[in-house]
Design an enzyme around this catalytic site. Structure first.
Site, PDB file in Angstrom:
ATOM      1  N   LYS A  42     -98.474 -83.261  -3.584  1.00 59.71           N
ATOM      2  CA  LYS A  42     -98.308 -83.871  -2.282  1.00 59.71           C
ATOM      3  C   LYS A  42     -98.196 -82.815  -1.185  1.00 59.71           C
ATOM      4  O   LYS A  42     -98.350 -83.098  -0.001  1.00 59.71           O
ATOM      5  CB  LYS A  42     -97.009 -84.704  -2.256  1.00 59.71           C
ATOM      6  CG  LYS A  42     -96.866 -85.725  -3.312  1.00 59.71           C
ATOM      7  CD  LYS A  42     -95.467 -86.385  -3.167  1.00 59.71           C
ATOM      8  CE  LYS A  42     -95.093 -87.046  -4.453  1.00 59.71           C
ATOM      9  NZ  LYS A  42     -93.661 -87.435  -4.450  1.00 59.71           N
ATOM     10  N   GLY A  43     -97.872 -81.599  -1.616  1.00 63.08           N
ATOM     11  CA  GLY A  43     -97.505 -80.550  -0.659  1.00 63.08           C
ATOM     12  C   GLY A  43     -98.521 -80.256   0.428  1.00 63.08           C
ATOM     13  O   GLY A  43     -98.148 -79.884   1.537  1.00 63.08           O
ATOM     14  N   ASP A  98    -100.790 -76.016  -0.192  1.00 61.55           N
ATOM     15  CA  ASP A  98     -99.698 -75.656   0.727  1.00 61.55           C
ATOM     16  C   ASP A  98     -99.316 -74.189   0.610  1.00 61.55           C
ATOM     17  O   ASP A  98     -99.171 -73.483   1.597  1.00 61.55           O
ATOM     18  CB  ASP A  98     -98.470 -76.564   0.509  1.00 61.55           C
ATOM     19  CG  ASP A  98     -97.984 -76.601  -0.937  1.00 61.55           C
ATOM     20  OD1 ASP A  98     -98.593 -75.959  -1.819  1.00 61.55           O
ATOM     21  OD2 ASP A  98     -96.975 -77.290  -1.195  1.00 61.55           O
ATOM     22  N   ASP A 101     -98.273 -69.032  -4.774  1.00 61.68           N
ATOM     23  CA  ASP A 101     -97.125 -68.225  -5.186  1.00 61.68           C
ATOM     24  C   ASP A 101     -97.483 -67.435  -6.446  1.00 61.68           C
ATOM     25  O   ASP A 101     -98.071 -66.369  -6.350  1.00 61.68           O
ATOM     26  CB  ASP A 101     -95.924 -69.155  -5.394  1.00 61.68           C
ATOM     27  CG  ASP A 101     -94.643 -68.398  -5.690  1.00 61.68           C
ATOM     28  OD1 ASP A 101     -94.587 -67.188  -5.410  1.00 61.68           O
ATOM     29  OD2 ASP A 101     -93.691 -69.021  -6.195  1.00 61.68           O
ATOM     30  N   LYS A 129     -97.652 -66.120  -0.697  1.00 64.23           N
ATOM     31  CA  LYS A 129     -96.578 -65.171  -1.001  1.00 64.23           C
ATOM     32  C   LYS A 129     -97.161 -64.134  -1.947  1.00 64.23           C
ATOM     33  O   LYS A 129     -97.087 -64.302  -3.172  1.00 64.23           O
ATOM     34  CB  LYS A 129     -95.399 -65.893  -1.677  1.00 64.23           C
ATOM     35  CG  LYS A 129     -94.638 -66.814  -0.753  1.00 64.23           C
ATOM     36  CD  LYS A 129     -93.247 -67.112  -1.263  1.00 64.23           C
ATOM     37  CE  LYS A 129     -93.210 -68.349  -2.092  1.00 64.23           C
ATOM     38  NZ  LYS A 129     -91.839 -68.856  -2.347  1.00 64.23           N
ATOM     39  N   PHE A 152     -87.908 -68.957  -0.497  1.00 63.24           N
ATOM     40  CA  PHE A 152     -88.251 -70.362  -0.705  1.00 63.24           C
ATOM     41  C   PHE A 152     -88.266 -71.079   0.639  1.00 63.24           C
ATOM     42  O   PHE A 152     -87.266 -71.094   1.356  1.00 63.24           O
ATOM     43  CB  PHE A 152     -87.241 -71.029  -1.655  1.00 63.24           C
ATOM     44  CG  PHE A 152     -87.658 -72.401  -2.070  1.00 63.24           C
ATOM     45  CD1 PHE A 152     -88.590 -72.591  -3.075  1.00 63.24           C
ATOM     46  CD2 PHE A 152     -87.128 -73.516  -1.422  1.00 63.24           C
ATOM     47  CE1 PHE A 152     -88.991 -73.865  -3.438  1.00 63.24           C
ATOM     48  CE2 PHE A 152     -87.526 -74.804  -1.790  1.00 63.24           C
ATOM     49  CZ  PHE A 152     -88.455 -74.970  -2.799  1.00 63.24           C
ATOM     50  N   ASP A 159     -91.576 -79.171  -0.034  1.00 64.72           N
ATOM     51  CA  ASP A 159     -90.325 -79.886  -0.279  1.00 64.72           C
ATOM     52  C   ASP A 159     -89.285 -79.050  -1.001  1.00 64.72           C
ATOM     53  O   ASP A 159     -89.589 -78.042  -1.631  1.00 64.72           O
ATOM     54  CB  ASP A 159     -90.594 -81.113  -1.152  1.00 64.72           C
ATOM     55  CG  ASP A 159     -90.919 -80.722  -2.601  1.00 64.72           C
ATOM     56  OD1 ASP A 159     -91.794 -79.860  -2.783  1.00 64.72           O
ATOM     57  OD2 ASP A 159     -90.284 -81.266  -3.527  1.00 64.72           O
TER      58      ASP A 159
HETATM   59  P1  5GP Z   1     -97.936 -71.414  -8.105  1.00 70.04           P
HETATM   60  O1  5GP Z   1     -98.784 -70.604  -7.165  1.00 70.04           O
HETATM   61  O2  5GP Z   1     -96.622 -70.737  -8.387  1.00 70.04           O
HETATM   62  O3  5GP Z   1     -98.622 -71.881  -9.318  1.00 70.04           O
HETATM   63  O4  5GP Z   1     -97.547 -72.787  -7.464  1.00 70.04           O
HETATM   64  C1  5GP Z   1     -97.471 -73.044  -6.152  1.00 70.04           C
HETATM   65  C2  5GP Z   1     -96.652 -74.305  -6.056  1.00 70.04           C
HETATM   66  O5  5GP Z   1     -95.266 -73.964  -6.241  1.00 70.04           O
HETATM   67  C3  5GP Z   1     -96.786 -74.899  -4.683  1.00 70.04           C
HETATM   68  O6  5GP Z   1     -97.781 -75.882  -4.644  1.00 70.04           O
HETATM   69  C4  5GP Z   1     -95.401 -75.445  -4.456  1.00 70.04           C
HETATM   70  O7  5GP Z   1     -95.315 -76.764  -4.975  1.00 70.04           O
HETATM   71  C5  5GP Z   1     -94.476 -74.565  -5.268  1.00 70.04           C
HETATM   72  N1  5GP Z   1     -93.854 -73.506  -4.433  1.00 70.04           N
HETATM   73  C6  5GP Z   1     -94.022 -72.161  -4.547  1.00 70.04           C
HETATM   74  N2  5GP Z   1     -93.313 -71.514  -3.610  1.00 70.04           N
HETATM   75  C7  5GP Z   1     -92.682 -72.456  -2.892  1.00 70.04           C
HETATM   76  C8  5GP Z   1     -91.790 -72.406  -1.754  1.00 70.04           C
HETATM   77  O8  5GP Z   1     -91.428 -71.375  -1.205  1.00 70.04           O
HETATM   78  N3  5GP Z   1     -91.343 -73.612  -1.294  1.00 70.04           N
HETATM   79  C9  5GP Z   1     -91.700 -74.797  -1.853  1.00 70.04           C
HETATM   80  N4  5GP Z   1     -91.204 -75.895  -1.301  1.00 70.04           N
HETATM   81  N5  5GP Z   1     -92.539 -74.888  -2.908  1.00 70.04           N
HETATM   82  C10 5GP Z   1     -93.027 -73.713  -3.414  1.00 70.04           C
HETATM   83 MG    MG Z   2     -93.904 -78.650  -4.865  1.00 68.60          MG
END
Ligand code: 5GP
Ligand code: MG
Length: 180
Positions: A42-43, A98, A101, A129, A152, A159
């Site tokens: 949903k992000g 969104d 990470d 990030k 974060f 969210d």
């Molecule tokens: P990754 O890149 O770690 O696989 O996943 C990214 C997902 O982790 C994003 O879509 C989000 O849902 C969550 N996420 C990573 N960092 C943050 C953050 O700083 N804040 C929030 N709310 N969600 C995050």
């Molecule tokens: Mg999320």
């Protein structure tokens, strides 16, 4: 400002301005190609709604929801909860997310959509990030709104426990907000 927010990292105006620039970047690369913009639910919803309106040419919308079940080792096993409902064969796909990470979710989604026969798959993320990337993940976004430090953040779709997605800016929570 919402009472649970400690600091605003990106204001509504900053985000708005940057989205217009990203729209121009996408137009430069996709004009006449009728790209499929895939929203990762949903992000990305809030970013998505603004982004597609910043792209002044034909495009199509698609939606996908994934969950990541990270075990104790945070291996990030990804499950597709809702798949795109259209044929992506030979289509130019742009994933709108969104935040990038660890990169595990997008790595998975990219491979997944490529396997559907897309002509190309690119990533457009509101936030990145760079310090968060998991070992072995080399994936980078093709279009990045803002690079942010390893904190974060919430708001503009992001969210904490489903709250704060509706904040019109990106901010950092007060420590007390995590106990709710
Ligand atoms: P990754 O890149 O770690 O696989 O996943 C990214 C997902 O982790 C994003 O879509 C989000 O849902 C969550 N996420 C990573 N960092 C943050 C953050 O700083 N804040 C929030 N709310 N969600 C995050
Ligand atoms: Mg999320």
């Amino acid at each position: 400002m919402h009472q649970d927010i400690q600091e605003i990292l990106l204001t509504e105006q900053q985000i708005k301005t940057r989205i217009q620039e990203l729209g121009q970047d996408l137009l430069r690369d996709y004009q006449g190609k009728c790209p499929v913009f895939v929203c990762i639910l949903k992000g990305a919803v809030v970013f998505y709604a603004d982004m597609i309106r910043a792209f002044d040419d034909h495009c199509e919308m698609a939606f996908m929801q994934i969950s990541s079940y990270s075990g104790t080792q945070s291996t990030g096993n990804i499950v597709v909860r809702q798949d795109v409902s259209m044929d992506l064969t030979d289509r130019h796909v742009v994933i709108l997310e969104d935040i990038l990470d660890t990169g595990r979710s997008l790595q998975y989604v990219c491979d997944y959509l490529r396997n559907k026969g897309a002509a190309s798959v690119k990533i457009c993320t509101l936030l990145d990030k760079p310090e968060g990337r998991a070992p072995g993940v080399t994936l980078e976004a093709d279009y990045v709104g803002f690079r942010i430090p390893n904190a974060f953040v919430v708001g503009f779709g992001l969210d904490y426990d489903e709250y704060y997605r509706n904040l019109p800016y990106v901010g950092v929570l007060k420590p007390a907000a995590y106990t709710k």
